[in-house]
Enzyme design. Sequence first.
Site, PDB file in Angstrom:
ATOM      1  CG  HIS A   8      -2.376   1.433   1.391  1.00 17.05           C
ATOM      2  ND1 HIS A   8      -1.905   2.468   2.895  1.00 17.05           N
ATOM      3  CD2 HIS A   8      -2.779   1.748   0.540  1.00 17.05           C
ATOM      4  CE1 HIS A   8      -2.741   2.418   2.435  1.00 17.05           C
ATOM      5  NE2 HIS A   8      -3.807   2.722   0.818  1.00 17.05           N
ATOM      6  CG  HIS A  49      -2.962   9.581   0.125  1.00 18.56           C
ATOM      7  ND1 HIS A  49      -3.398  10.017   0.734  1.00 18.56           N
ATOM      8  CD2 HIS A  49      -3.616   8.335  -0.262  1.00 18.56           C
ATOM      9  CE1 HIS A  49      -5.135   9.651   1.269  1.00 18.56           C
ATOM     10  NE2 HIS A  49      -4.659   8.656   0.806  1.00 18.56           N
TER      11      HIS A  49
HETATM   12  O1  G3P Z   1      -6.915   1.791  -2.692  1.00 20.46           O
HETATM   13  C1  G3P Z   1      -6.866   0.626  -1.433  1.00 20.46           C
HETATM   14  C2  G3P Z   1      -6.433   1.890  -0.866  1.00 20.46           C
HETATM   15  O2  G3P Z   1      -5.317   2.324  -1.124  1.00 20.46           O
HETATM   16  C3  G3P Z   1      -7.596   3.360  -0.308  1.00 20.46           C
HETATM   17  O3  G3P Z   1      -7.452   5.052   0.241  1.00 20.46           O
HETATM   18  O4  G3P Z   1      -7.052   6.744   1.162  1.00 20.46           O
HETATM   19  O5  G3P Z   1      -5.359   4.872   1.448  1.00 20.46           O
HETATM   20  O6  G3P Z   1      -5.577   5.867  -0.955  1.00 20.46           O
HETATM   21  P1  G3P Z   1      -6.419   5.394   0.387  1.00 20.46           P
HETATM   22 MG    MG Z   2      -4.469   4.270  -2.361  1.00 21.86          MG
END
Ligand code: G3P
Ligand code: MG
Length: 224
Positions: A8, A49
Site C-alpha cells: 500500500h 496520496h
Molecule cells: O486502494 C486502497 C487504498 O489506498 C484506498 O485508500 O486513502 O489509502 O488511497 P487511500
Molecule cells: Mg490509495
Amino acid sequence: MTFLCIGHRGASGHAPENTLKAFEMAIEMQCTWIELDVYAVENELIVIHDDKLERTTDGHGDVMDASLSYLRSLDAGDGEKIPTLIEVIELVNHRACINVELKGAGTAEPVSQLLIQLCQRGWQAEEFLISSFDHPELAKTDKIFRRGALFAKKVDDYFARTTRLGAYALNLSMKITTAELVRQAHDQGLIVLVYTVNKHEDMQRLKAMGVDGIFTNFPDRFPR
Ligand code: G3P
Ligand code: MG
C-alpha cells in the site's frame, strides 16, 4: 486464487509512502502487487496520496495548483522525489502488478493512454488494476483494463455500482468488510481486496474469511 499481498503506497510502513524506495522495498518484501495514488499535473501523472503537499513533502499548497517543476523539486522523504507513474512502472518492470488508484480529477484518460502505450510495448493489461473512490472518473478508463470499485463506507447497492462499472474487484475498507459481503461479491464474480491491513491477526482473519488480497503498509507481516 492465492491471497494477494499488495504493498500500500509501497512498503510505506518502512519507507516514505509513494516513493521509488517504498515500491522497491515492497518488491523485496515479496509483494506481488503494489498500490499507488495518482494526480494529473501539466500532462504528467504524479504519484502522491494527499491533495495537499504538507504531510508527505517539504512543499506547501495544493498538488493541483503546483507546477510540475515545483512538485519535482520537493523532498518526499529520505531525499526521495515525488515519482511519476511511468518512473514507478519502469522501476517495477514486471516484477509486480500495479494498482493505479485515480485520486485527482481528469486522471482516467491520461492513465488509460499511458497504459495502452505500455501494452503496445509488451505489458499485459492484466498487470494493472485501475481503482478509484470516484466512480464516475473510474468509468472513463479504457475498458481493456480491470477496474476496482473502492468503497470507504457501507452502501446498500454495492453490486448495482460494480455492475455499472463493469468492475473486476470490490476494494473495501477493512471497517466495512464482512464475511457475508465477501460471499456476495464472489457470487457476483468479483474479487475482494481490503485496505489497509497492518496487523498480522487481521491478515489471518481476512484470509480465513475468503478475501482475495489485502493492501498493507507492512508486507513483512503478511502470512506466508
Ligand atoms: O486502494 C486502497 C487504498 O489506498 C484506498 O485508500 O486513502 O489509502 O488511497 P487511500
Ligand atoms: Mg490509495
